[in-house]
Design an enzyme around this catalytic site. Structure first.
Site, mmCIF file in Angstrom:
data_model
loop_
_atom_site.group_PDB
_atom_site.id
_atom_site.type_symbol
_atom_site.label_atom_id
_atom_site.label_comp_id
_atom_site.label_asym_id
_atom_site.label_seq_id
_atom_site.Cartn_x
_atom_site.Cartn_y
_atom_site.Cartn_z
ATOM 1 N N SER A 1 123.459 -17.559 -22.517
ATOM 2 C CA SER A 1 124.345 -17.651 -23.851
ATOM 3 C C SER A 1 125.619 -16.706 -23.703
ATOM 4 O O SER A 1 126.444 -17.050 -23.076
ATOM 5 C CB SER A 1 123.284 -16.900 -24.827
ATOM 6 N N ASP B 1 136.168 -20.232 -14.788
ATOM 7 C CA ASP B 1 137.086 -21.213 -15.218
ATOM 8 C C ASP B 1 138.716 -21.022 -14.900
ATOM 9 O O ASP B 1 139.455 -21.876 -14.588
ATOM 10 C CB ASP B 1 137.141 -21.982 -16.677
ATOM 11 N N LYS C 1 122.301 -22.185 -21.950
ATOM 12 C CA LYS C 1 122.335 -21.957 -23.422
ATOM 13 C C LYS C 1 123.937 -22.176 -23.906
ATOM 14 O O LYS C 1 124.504 -21.316 -23.773
ATOM 15 C CB LYS C 1 121.457 -20.834 -23.794
#
Length: 529
Positions: free
Chosen positions: A282, A293, A307
């Site tokens: 999460s 990224d 999640k």
């Protein structure tokens, strides 16, 4: 029919305004009214409604759930950052409540209670030798701020019981378990949960470590199951510069919402490694995904939990609550990292066992992402959605220290109880000899005499190695763990990690990785462009 009733009940409780929901609401109201008026036995309608809600939520996604009063209180405590009580960490050993340590600045510390004290009476009630359990201790010591509790303490070296009157207060639950300098330039911070104070605590730790000369940072998110979304966004902002996208969310009732870096973060420059594993979920994945990224740093460890769903709690009329999934979240590259849950909750939460049995956690097999969910980092590195976040550098579980005898010692709580007893009898000598964790780490040795004492203690508690069982391969782990537990019982939890990390393969790889200047040069070019 039962499914229709259950769905109708949920519509009633969440208060939907659609015509279909209104029809369902009327139907369930009529049904409950009929039961109340005509059914042969008296029906507990509260129980029916509660079971109906649970049943409906069970058939949705694995993260939507019902919270009764106790579950709601515990959930709020874990993430709210504090609870009300006396401020101690305790252990029960030989039917006696031992104070492991007092929480800094808490009411127990302020009245003079210290680690190693034995609580034998609480508000006139004897609590030693009566079989009390953890819940019983918590029930007696927690209470509203301003209320008082009287305890009697047996302290090593004192013949008389000591009386303390403690005024309960708000007690902070810290999200940062440990922060220390690995060497002259590398700092380490372990974050256990994304509570309401998580970012504030990490920022304070970073500032403190910078004051000690830190240039590069290892952030440990292993085992961190997540928490508040806003804290994940705020922590990501500590590492990302300008207005870089951190995460975006989107749901049927919620339009796309982008969250970008807004403030000057405490660690926007310097090499960064984040440690993750199969239990990092999460909010941990939001921070890890954003850092990966943007090529801001590297991820080391094992594939994260997976999640990618956002929940919100809605209170019901009786002050219970339902936590329901309202949106999906996506990393900056567009990754939706939620793992499949069509097989039901049991299969969903059995996924980590499947990873173990398949060999993925040992590196003998690899998890294969489909090309349909391929994405690219800022530096054009390939990353994937679905099934969690794959680290840049994989680290297998190390089972080389495993043995059945050591497993039994751990399962029966022998190591915790033995080290607590050892510190209780040697605290004054240890604290005189070692004034801080670094001195203790360098100078304390788990010698053969101490190990023999452990074996004898375990035998008295009916734990012995099986005939001809060889556990010599476990001795490095055993010695390290004893040393770490002793340190924790004298200082705080951070001392445990500062020592136990020496045998943590993810940590060791993180240290090696963060020192690779060539690797980071490539990342910085991608990040700054």
């Amino acid at each position: 029919m039962r499914k229709l009733v259950l769905i109708s009940t949920l519509c009633l409780l969440v208060g939907s305004s659609s015509l279909m929901a209104q029809s369902a609401t009327d139907k369930i109201s009529s049904f409950l009214n009929l039961l109340d008026k005509y059914y042969i036995d008296k029906v507990d309608q509260d129980s029916i409604v509660e079971e109906a809600i649970k049943s409906v939520l069970k058939d949705l996604d694995p993260h939507s759930n019902y919270l009764d009063h106790d579950a709601l209180q515990k959930s709020n405590e874990q993430l709210g950052g504090n609870f009300e009580g006396v401020g101690i960490q305790f252990n029960i050993l030989n039917d006696t409540i031992y104070v492991v340590q007092t929480i800094s600045g808490g009411p127990s510390e302020s009245v003079g209670i210290i680690g190693g004290d034995k609580i034998v009476e609480i508000d006139g009630e004897g609590v030693a030798g009566v079989g009390i359990e953890n819940e019983g201790v918590i029930k007696r010591l927690r209470g509203e701020k301003g209320s008082k509790v009287e305890v009697k303490i047996k302290r090593h070296g004192d013949n008389k019981l000591l009386d303390f009157l403690i005024t309960r207060d708000k007690i902070p639950l810290f999200a940062v378990d440990a922060s220390y300098m690995v060497d002259d330039e590398i700092g380490y911070v372990r974050l256990s949960r994304f509570s309401a104070t998580a970012t504030e605590e990490v920022r304070a730790a970073i500032i403190d470590l910078k004051g000690q000369g830190m240039k590069d940072l290892i952030l440990d998110l292993t085992g961190n199951g997540g928490g508040y979304l806003n804290e994940a966004i705020a922590l990501g902002d500590e590492f990302l510069s300008d207005d870089k996208l951190i995460v975006y969310t989107e749901g049927r009732a919620y339009p796309k919402q982008e969250e970008n870096a807004k403030v000057k973060g405490s660690f926007e420059e310097g090499n960064l490694v984040i440690m993750i594993d199969q239990n990092s979920a999460s909010a941990s994945e939001i921070v890890s995904g954003a850092v990966q990224d943007w090529d801001r740093g590297l991820l080391v460890g094992r594939r994260s939990f997976g999640k990618g769903l956002v929940q919100r709690a809605y209170y019901l009329p009786d002050r219970t609550a339902v936590r329901i999934t309202i949106a999906k979240y996506f990393t900056p590259s567009g990754r939706f990292i939620q793992k499949p849950y069509e097989g039901g909750r049991e299969a969903y939460y059995k996924d980590n066992l499947d990873r173990f049995e398949s060999g993925e956690l040992f590196g003998s097999t690899e998890f294969e992402f489909p090309d349909s969910i391929k994405h690219y980092t800022a530096g054009k590195r390939v990353v994937y959605g679905g099934g969690g976040i794959m680290p840049d550098i994989f680290v297998a579980i190390d089972t080389s220290f495993n043995s059945e005898y050591i497993a039994r010692l751990s399962r029966r709580g022998i190591l915790n109880r033995f080290t607590l007893d050892y510190v209780d009898h040697n605290r004054e000598e240890l604290e005189t000899k070692f004034t801080n964790v670094k001195e203790f780490k360098a100078g304390f040795e788990v010698d053969e005499k101490l190990l023999e004492e452990l074996y004898a203690y375990a035998k008295n508690n009916e734990v012995e190695p099986k005939e001809d069982e060889d556990f010599t391969n476990s001795l490095p782990w055993l010695s390290n763990t004893i040393k770490a537990l002793v340190a924790r019982n004298i200082w705080k939890s951070g001392a445990y990690f500062e020592i136990s990390n020496d045998l943590n393969p993810i940590y060791k790889e993180a240290v090696t990785t963060i020192k690779d200047k060539k690797l980071y040069k490539k990342l910085k070019i991608a990040y700054n462009n």
